[in-house]
Design a protein around this motif. Sequence first.
Motif, mmCIF file in Angstrom:
data_model
loop_
_atom_site.group_PDB
_atom_site.id
_atom_site.type_symbol
_atom_site.label_atom_id
_atom_site.label_comp_id
_atom_site.label_asym_id
_atom_site.label_seq_id
_atom_site.Cartn_x
_atom_site.Cartn_y
_atom_site.Cartn_z
ATOM 1 N N SER A 1 -29.624 25.182 6.986
ATOM 2 C CA SER A 1 -30.081 25.644 5.671
ATOM 3 C C SER A 1 -28.905 26.085 4.813
ATOM 4 C CB SER A 1 -31.057 26.811 5.824
ATOM 5 O OG SER A 1 -32.232 26.393 6.450
ATOM 6 N N GLN A 2 -27.964 26.779 5.410
ATOM 7 C CA GLN A 2 -26.790 27.234 4.676
ATOM 8 C C GLN A 2 -25.981 26.030 4.185
ATOM 9 O OE1 GLN A 2 -24.133 29.681 6.963
ATOM 10 N NE2 GLN A 2 -22.731 29.990 5.261
ATOM 11 N N ASN A 3 -25.809 25.025 5.036
ATOM 12 C CA ASN A 3 -25.078 23.817 4.627
ATOM 13 C C ASN A 3 -25.784 23.106 3.480
ATOM 14 O OD1 ASN A 3 -23.084 24.260 6.521
ATOM 15 N ND2 ASN A 3 -23.984 22.894 8.037
ATOM 16 N N GLU A 4 -27.119 23.041 3.537
ATOM 17 C CA GLU A 4 -27.884 22.412 2.458
ATOM 18 C C GLU A 4 -27.715 23.177 1.156
ATOM 19 O OE1 GLU A 4 -31.897 22.125 3.878
ATOM 20 O OE2 GLU A 4 -31.402 20.554 5.332
ATOM 21 N N GLN A 5 -27.757 24.512 1.231
ATOM 22 C CA GLN A 5 -27.581 25.332 0.037
ATOM 23 C C GLN A 5 -26.186 25.147 -0.552
ATOM 24 O OE1 GLN A 5 -29.710 27.141 -1.766
ATOM 25 N NE2 GLN A 5 -31.331 26.426 -0.420
ATOM 26 N N GLU A 6 -25.174 25.100 0.310
ATOM 27 C CA GLU A 6 -23.809 24.887 -0.169
ATOM 28 C C GLU A 6 -23.669 23.532 -0.843
ATOM 29 O OE1 GLU A 6 -21.383 25.512 3.296
ATOM 30 O OE2 GLU A 6 -21.626 27.704 3.201
ATOM 31 N N GLU A 7 -24.303 22.509 -0.281
ATOM 32 C CA GLU A 7 -24.256 21.177 -0.875
ATOM 33 C C GLU A 7 -24.950 21.162 -2.236
ATOM 34 O OE1 GLU A 7 -23.511 17.038 -1.294
ATOM 35 O OE2 GLU A 7 -22.582 18.627 -0.117
ATOM 36 N N LYS A 8 -26.113 21.823 -2.321
ATOM 37 C CA LYS A 8 -26.816 21.909 -3.606
ATOM 38 C C LYS A 8 -25.967 22.625 -4.640
ATOM 39 C CE LYS A 8 -31.563 21.834 -1.875
ATOM 40 N NZ LYS A 8 -32.803 22.610 -1.696
ATOM 41 N N HIS A 9 -25.308 23.707 -4.213
ATOM 42 C CA HIS A 9 -24.461 24.474 -5.126
ATOM 43 C C HIS A 9 -23.282 23.621 -5.607
ATOM 44 C CE1 HIS A 9 -22.658 27.964 -6.957
ATOM 45 N NE2 HIS A 9 -21.540 27.746 -6.286
ATOM 46 N N ARG A 10 -22.669 22.880 -4.675
ATOM 47 C CA ARG A 10 -21.554 22.019 -5.029
ATOM 48 C C ARG A 10 -21.989 20.940 -6.025
ATOM 49 N NH1 ARG A 10 -19.714 17.350 -4.072
ATOM 50 N NH2 ARG A 10 -21.226 16.778 -2.487
ATOM 51 N N LEU A 11 -23.156 20.335 -5.755
ATOM 52 C CA LEU A 11 -23.663 19.318 -6.679
ATOM 53 C C LEU A 11 -23.990 19.916 -8.042
ATOM 54 C CD1 LEU A 11 -25.967 17.205 -4.346
ATOM 55 C CD2 LEU A 11 -23.850 16.477 -5.432
ATOM 56 N N ALA A 12 -24.581 21.117 -8.032
ATOM 57 C CA ALA A 12 -24.921 21.772 -9.293
ATOM 58 C C ALA A 12 -23.665 22.040 -10.114
ATOM 59 C CB ALA A 12 -25.679 23.065 -9.026
ATOM 60 N N GLU A 13 -22.603 22.485 -9.449
ATOM 61 C CA GLU A 13 -21.351 22.737 -10.166
ATOM 62 C C GLU A 13 -20.803 21.454 -10.772
ATOM 63 O OE1 GLU A 13 -18.764 24.617 -7.349
ATOM 64 O OE2 GLU A 13 -19.549 26.619 -7.799
ATOM 65 N N THR A 14 -20.848 20.379 -9.998
ATOM 66 C CA THR A 14 -20.367 19.087 -10.490
ATOM 67 C C THR A 14 -21.209 18.619 -11.670
ATOM 68 O OG1 THR A 14 -19.626 18.493 -8.281
ATOM 69 C CG2 THR A 14 -19.902 16.693 -9.830
ATOM 70 N N LEU A 15 -22.536 18.729 -11.524
ATOM 71 C CA LEU A 15 -23.419 18.304 -12.603
ATOM 72 C C LEU A 15 -23.252 19.176 -13.834
ATOM 73 C CD1 LEU A 15 -26.658 17.447 -10.614
ATOM 74 C CD2 LEU A 15 -25.059 15.850 -11.675
#
Length: 167
Positions: free
Chosen positions: A81-95
Amino acid sequence: MVLESSTSVAIGSSWPFSESSEHHPGSTRRQRQNLQLRAICLQEVEGESEERRNARLKQHMKTQERMAKALAEKTQHDLQSQNEQEEKHRLAETLDYDIKRWATGKEGNLRALLSSVQHVLWPECGWQPVSLTDLITSTSVKKKYIAEKVFDLLKEAWNKFNTDELR
């Protein structure tokens, strides 16, 4: 499992904590409670047969193994779950960066935003590019703006569906 004396047992790696952690200042409350439970399980009960004591110890060890397995599964789930949240956060920053770059210089210019929105959308989204010439009249701008709002609502509903239903 071998009984060494009436109050101690030779225990292999199935015990999650060593006895020395009982008095260790860094041990957790759960570790201390586990050791207390273990000590209770290993205590000799007056009139109890060796067979009964071994059965009690065996049951306690099974419980410890189940607890360790459940904890490992929970830890794995939490890590995922933590890895998924980090990935979402990274994508959100990029977007966010891409969207800010796209909007720069077009702030308040609805026609320019609508005519270039395809630059920030993904190719498979189905958005049809609109030229500035198609957005000359206010009626065409309004229609395209409404279409974009509907598209955004559908996209949000799809994302929610993917999150809730397809997990």
